[in-house]
Design an enzyme around this catalytic site. Structure first.
Site, short mmCIF file in Angstrom:
data_model
loop_
_atom_site.label_atom_id
_atom_site.label_comp_id
_atom_site.label_asym_id
_atom_site.label_seq_id
_atom_site.Cartn_x
_atom_site.Cartn_y
_atom_site.Cartn_z
N HIS A 1 -12.28 -6.09 7.94
CA HIS A 1 -12.63 -5.12 6.71
C HIS A 1 -14.41 -4.89 7.02
O HIS A 1 -15.59 -4.33 6.05
CB HIS A 1 -13.18 -6.48 6.02
CG HIS A 1 -11.91 -7.44 5.14
ND1 HIS A 1 -11.61 -8.13 6.21
CD2 HIS A 1 -11.36 -7.68 4.42
CE1 HIS A 1 -10.60 -9.02 5.15
NE2 HIS A 1 -10.53 -8.58 4.06
N GLU B 1 0.55 -1.17 -0.10
CA GLU B 1 0.18 -0.12 0.02
C GLU B 1 0.63 1.66 -0.16
O GLU B 1 0.74 2.92 -0.50
CB GLU B 1 -0.90 -0.19 0.64
CG GLU B 1 -2.29 -1.02 1.11
CD GLU B 1 -1.57 -2.36 1.78
OE1 GLU B 1 -2.66 -3.26 1.34
OE2 GLU B 1 -0.46 -2.29 1.53
#
Length: 803
Positions: free
Chosen positions: A592, A525
Site C-alpha cells: 500500500h 484489475e
C-alpha cells in the site's frame, strides 16, 4: 450427420450462391496460408502465423456478425475477416512483408505481426467515426488471451446504452444497445487467468459477449490434457452455466468441420446473446491446424501419424467439399472451378503485394543510384556494383539501403574531390531517415487537435472567502461537475459505486448519475482495465479505478501490451482515451505504499503518467485529459485526502497542462526536482536549509513524468543554481535516473553543473510497515537536508563545514 440442402437453405435463409461463396472464401483463405508459409520459407518474409484449419468455423461465425458489432480476436481470424471484406488478399501478404504503406496494409502499417487486424475508430481530428455503419475490429495483440479483457468493455458499452437509452445521444448514436462483442481464442489460451477473469465478469455483469474457442487439441506442442481440466473447456466451464433465475453464461458445442452444424449453432447462440445480453461461449471441437502453430516450427514433430491422418480426413475444407457433393449443392466441375479461381486469386494477390512492397523502394533506390554513379565516375570504388548486391537480395530492407549509404558517407568524407557528391549523399540520407521515422517512430500519442499536449492550462480560482476542506472533497466536487459536463463519462472499480471509493472521491456519484455510469466491480484489475479499453474504443470516456498503485501489476499486461501500444500499432487509426485513476506513494507497508515508477516508465510509453502533489492538481489533470483523446494514469497522493486544501470555485474548468513543471519555491543555490508527496518534503527541507545556513533551494514539481518538462524549465533552473538533485520514492536507478537522463542528457544541463548531480530515492527493498518503517525506507526531510548541504560543501568547504 449432415443437414440436407433444403433444410439449411430453409432454416437459415441463404442461397446456394452464398454457400458456394463461403466455400470459395474458405478455400481462398487456405491458399493464402499455404503461400504465406512458402514466402517465409523462401526468405521473402520474416515470420508468419495463419488461420488454416479454422476456415469453416470462422465462415459460419462471421455470418452472424452485423454492422456495429465489434471483434476482439486472435491471430488466426483471417477467414473471419475475409468473409466480412475487412481483409483483402493483397493485404494478407502486405502484412507478412511488413509493408509500411497505409493503403496497402491499413491494419498494421508494418508495425505488427501478420493476421493482426484493426478497423479505424477515430479520424485525424479526434472525432469518433460512425461505428454503427461499419464492421468493427479492435487491434489485435499477440499476448496469449490478451484479447479477452477488452472484450468485456466492448460488450459492456451495449449493456449501458440498453439500460440507459438516453445515452444514445451522448454517444452520437454510435451505440444502439443491440451490438454483440465477438471474441475468438485458441483452446490452449483458455488456460490463461485473463480468460477466466473475463468469463466470470461477463457472467456476473450479463453483457452481450460471445467467445468462440477453437479447439485443435494442442497449445503449440502441449496436448489439451495438459492444458485444460477434463481436457474440455466446455466441461470445465459448466459451473458458469446459466440456470433459471441465475446469472452466468450459455455454452454451445459444435464440430469444426461440420459446416451446416456450425451455421446453425452460431446463429442460435448469437441471436440469443444479442436478444438477452447473456454471454455465450462456443466450444468448437475437432478443429485442425494443418501447418502447425507458426512458421517457426513443424507440427510433425509432436503429432502422431494417426493424428495427422485424422486431421487430413476431418479437415474442414475436405468435409465441406464432401457435404457440397453429397447434398447436391455443387458438382465436381463446379468445385474444381471454384478452387482453381481461388488459387489464382491467391497467387495474383501475392505477386501484386510483392510488387507493391518492392516498388516502395524504387524512387529512393534510383536516387541513390544516381549519386553512386557520380562517385564511381571520380573513383575506383565501384559502388554501383556493390549496391546491386543490396538491391538484389531476396528480401530487401530499408536497413540495408540506409546502412550502405551511411558507410559510404564515412568512406568518402575526407575526399576533397567528392564534396558535392557527399552533400548529395548526406541529403539522401537525411530524407531517407525522415521518411523512415514516419514509418516506425511516430504516433505513440495523439498528435492532432485532440492531443492532450494541446490542451492549454487554466488556473484554479479561489473566492474571497475560500474555505479549507479535505482533499477528498475537492476531487469529489470536481467529479460532480465532470459527470454533468460529459454525458458519456463513466467510471467503475472496486468500491467505486455504492461506497464512492475508499477515499470518498466518488461519494454520491452513483446515487446521482446511476449505476450504469458509476459502478462497482469485483476484485479483478485485469478486466477493470479491459472494460476501460473496450468502452473507450466505442466512444465512452471511461475512468477505470485501480484501488492502489501497487495493484496495477495485476493489470500490467493489459496496460503494456494493449493500451500503451494501441495508438502506435495502428498509426493513430485507433484510440482508446482511457483514464486510469489510482492512488499511491506514501502510506503503509509493501502493498500500500509502493512507487513502481521504473516499471511504469519502462513499459507504458504511450500512456501519459500524471503524478500530482495534491488533490487539486489531480482534479486539474482529469479536467485536462477529458478534453483530449490520449490514455493516461493519474496517481492521487494517498496522504492528500485528509489534508486541508483551499476549495476552488471553478471545478471542472481549471486545467493542469501536461509536461509543464511548476516552480514551487524559487532559489539560487540548488535545484531539487521531485514530484507527488515528496514536493511537501522538499519544501520543508528548503525552509530548514534557508534558516540554518541561508541555503536557497529551488523546488520544482515536475507534475508529469510522461511527458517530462517539454519546455526545459529545469534546464533554466540549473543554469541559475549550477547544482541539481532528483528525489522520489522509487528504487535506486528508477525514476530518479530517468529524470536525470532527461535533464542532463536531453536538456544538456551537464555543462552548467559545478558539482556532481545527485539522486535521492527509496531503498532497494519495498517500504516496511508503519511510520518508522516508511521513514527508514523512503526519502525524508532530514535526508534531503543532508544531501543538499553536502552538495554545497563540495563547492565551498570553508563556508559549509562538515556537519
Amino acid at each position: 450427420m449432415y443437414l440436407e440442402k433444403s433444410e439449411i437453405i430453409a432454416n437459415d435463409q441463404f442461397s446456394t450462391e452464398e454457400i458456394l461463396n463461403d466455400y470459395y472464401i474458405a478455400y481462398l483463405s487456405r491458399q493464402l496460408s499455404l503461400l504465406g508459409r512458402r514466402e517465409v520459407h523462401n526468405g521473402r518474409a520474416h515470420f508468419g502465423i495463419f488461420g488454416d484449419g479454422k476456415e469453416i468455423a470462422q465462415i459460419a461465425y462471421a455470418k452472424t456478425f452485423k454492422k456495429g458489432d465489434w471483434r476482439s480476436g486472435y491471430y488466426r481470424d483471417q477467414t473471419f475477416m475475409l468473409a466480412l471484406n475487412l481483409l483483402q488478399p493483397e493485404e494478407f501478404f502486405a502484412m507478412i512483408y511488413g509493408d509500411t504503406n497505409e493503403e496497402k496494409n491499413p491494419s498494421t502499417v508494418g508495425r505488427n505481426f501478420n493476421n493482426h487486424f484493426s478497423t479505424q475508430n477515430i479520424n485525424d481530428e479526434g472525432e469518433i467515426k460512425d461505428l454503427l455503419l461499419q464492421y468493427n475490429s479492435a487491434s489485435d495483440i499477440s499476448s496469449t488471451g490478451g484479447q479477452m479483457p477488452r472484450l468485456l468493455g466492448l460488450a459492456q458499452a451495449s449493456k449501458i446504452v440498453r439500460e440507459k437509452p438516453e445515452m444514445k445521444k451522448a454517444m452520437n448514436n454510435n451505440v444502439n444497445g443491440d451490438e454483440v462483442a465477438f471474441g475468438s481464442i485458441g483452446d490452449a489460451s483458455t488456460s490463461e487467468g485473463v480468460f477466466w477473469e473475463t468469463i466470470n465478469a461477463a457472467g456476473v455483469m450479463q453483457v452481450p459477449l460471445a467467445v468462440a474457442v477453437f479447439d485443435d487439441g494442442f497449445g503449440i506442442s502441449v496436448p489439451v490434457e495438459l492444458q485444460t481440466t477434463k481436457s474440455s473447456i466446455s466441461e470445465a466451464l459448466k459451473g458458469f452455466q446459466k440456470e433459471k433465475g441465475s446469472n452466468g453464461i450459455k455454452i454451445y458445442k459444435s464440430k469444426g468441420w461440420d459446416y451446416p452444424g456450425l451455421v446453425k449453432t452460431f446463429k442460435e447462440g448469437i441471436d440469443f446473446c444479442r436478444k438477452t445480453h447473456t454471454p455465450v461461449v462456443f466450444h468448437i471441437e475437432e478443429v485442425t491446424q494443418p501447418q502447425g502453430h507458426s512458421t517457426s516450427g513443424s507440427h510433425e514433430r509432436y503429432k502422431t501419424k494417426e493424428r495427422l491422418q485424422w486431421e487430413d480426413d476431418f479437415d474442414g475444407l475436405n468435409q465441406m467439399r464432401k457435404w457440397l457433393l453429397e447434398t447436391g449443392v455443387a458438382d465436381m466441375d463446379m468445385l474444381v472451378e471454384i478452387e482453381k479461381s481461388a488459387k489464382q486469386k491467391a497467387k495474383e494477390a501475392r505477386n501484386k503485394a510483392w510488387q507493391n512492397f518492392t516498388n516502395g523502394y524504387q524512387k529512393e533506390q534510383n536516387g541513390l543510384l544516381e549519386i553512386l554513379r557520380k562517385i564511381d565516375a571520380k573513383t575506383d570504388l565501384q559502388n554501383e556494383r556493390k549496391f546491386e548486391l543490396v538491391r538484389n537480395r531476396i528480401f530487401p530492407t530499408r536497413r540495408s539501403h540506409f546502412s550502405f549509404a551511411k558507410r559510404l558517407n564515412l568512406e568518402i568524407h575526407l575526399n576533397p574531390d567528392l564534396q558535392d557528391e557527399r552533400a548529395e549523399l548526406q541529403d539522401w540520407i537525411d530524407r531517407f531517415k525522415t521518411r523512415t521515422i514516419d514509418f516506425y517512430n511516430t504516433s505513440l500519442h495523439r498528435t492532432g487537435p485532440d492531443s492532450a499536449l494541446k490542451v492549454e492550462g487554466h488556473p484554479v480560482k479561489y473566492g474571497s472567502n475560500t474555505e479549507d476542506v479535505n482533499g477528498s472533497q475537492i476531487v469529489n466536487k470536481n467529479f460532480n461537475v465532470l459527470f454533468e459536463k460529459y454525458p458519456n463519462l463513466v467510471t467503475f472499480g472496486e468500491d467505486t459505486g455504492k461506497m464512492g471509493d475508499v477515499n470518498q472521491g466518488m461519494k454520491g456519484m452513483q446515487e446521482k448519475y446511476g449505476k450504469e455510469r458509476v459502478s462497482d466491480t469485483g476484485i479483478r484489475e485485469a478486466t477493470i482495465i479491459g472494460q476501460g479499453i473496450g468502452l473507450a474504443l466505442r466512444g465512452f470516456r471511461p475512468i477505470a479505478e485501480i484501488q492502489y498503485l501497487d495493484y496495477l501489476i495485476y493489470a500490467h499486461s493489459q496496460l503494456s501490451d494493449d493500451l500503451a501500444t494501441l495508438q502506435y500499432r495502428t498509426k493513430g487509426k485507433q484510440a482508446a482515451p482511457l483514464i486510469i485513476r489510482t492512488r499511491g506513494h506514501q502510506l503503509q507497508g509493501i502493498w500500500h505504499a509502493g512507487s513502481p515508477m521504473q516499471m511504469l516508465l519502462g513499459s507504458l510509453r504511450g500512456i501519459y503518467l500524471c503524478v500530482p502533489r495534491n488533490l487539486t492538481q489531480a482534479a486539474g489533470f482529469y479536467n485536462t485529459l477529458l478534453e483530449a483523446n490520449d490514455p493516461a494514469i493519474v496517481i492521487e497522493p494517498l496522504k492528500g485526502y485528509n489534508v486541508k486544501e483551499k476549495l476552488p470555485e471553478n471545478h471542472g474548468e481549471y486545467k493542469v497542462p501536461l509536461g509543464i513543471p511548476e516552480i514551487m519555491r524559487e532559489g539560487t543555490d540548488v535545484t531539487v526536482v521531485t514530484y507527488a508527496w515528496n514536493v511537501h518534503h522538499a519544501l520543508k527541507a528548503a525552509s530548514l536549509l534557508q534558516k540554518f545556513k541561508e541555503i536557497s533551494i529551488e523546488v520544482i514539481d515536475v507534475q508529469t513524468l510522461m511527458p517530462f518538462d517539454v519546455n526545459h524549465t529545469i534546464l533554466e533552473s540549473v543554469k541559475k543554481t549550477n547544482k541539481v538533485l532528483f528525489m522520489d520514492e522509487d528504487v535506486p536507478g528508477g525514476a530518479t535516473a530517468y529524470m536525470m537522463q532527461k535533464v542532463l542528457q536531453e536538456q544538456k544541463a551537464f555543462d552548467y553543473l559545478d558539482t556532481a548531480p545527485r539522486t535521492l530515492s527509496g531503498m532497494e527493498h519495498r517500504p516496511a510497515y508503519g511510520i518508522d518503517g516508511e521513514y527508514f525506507s523512503k526519502p525524508n526531510v532530514e535526508l534531503l537536508f543532508k544531501n543538499v548541504y553536502e552538495m554545497m560543501r563540495e563547492t565551498d568547504e570553508k563556508k559549509y563545514p562538515k556537519l
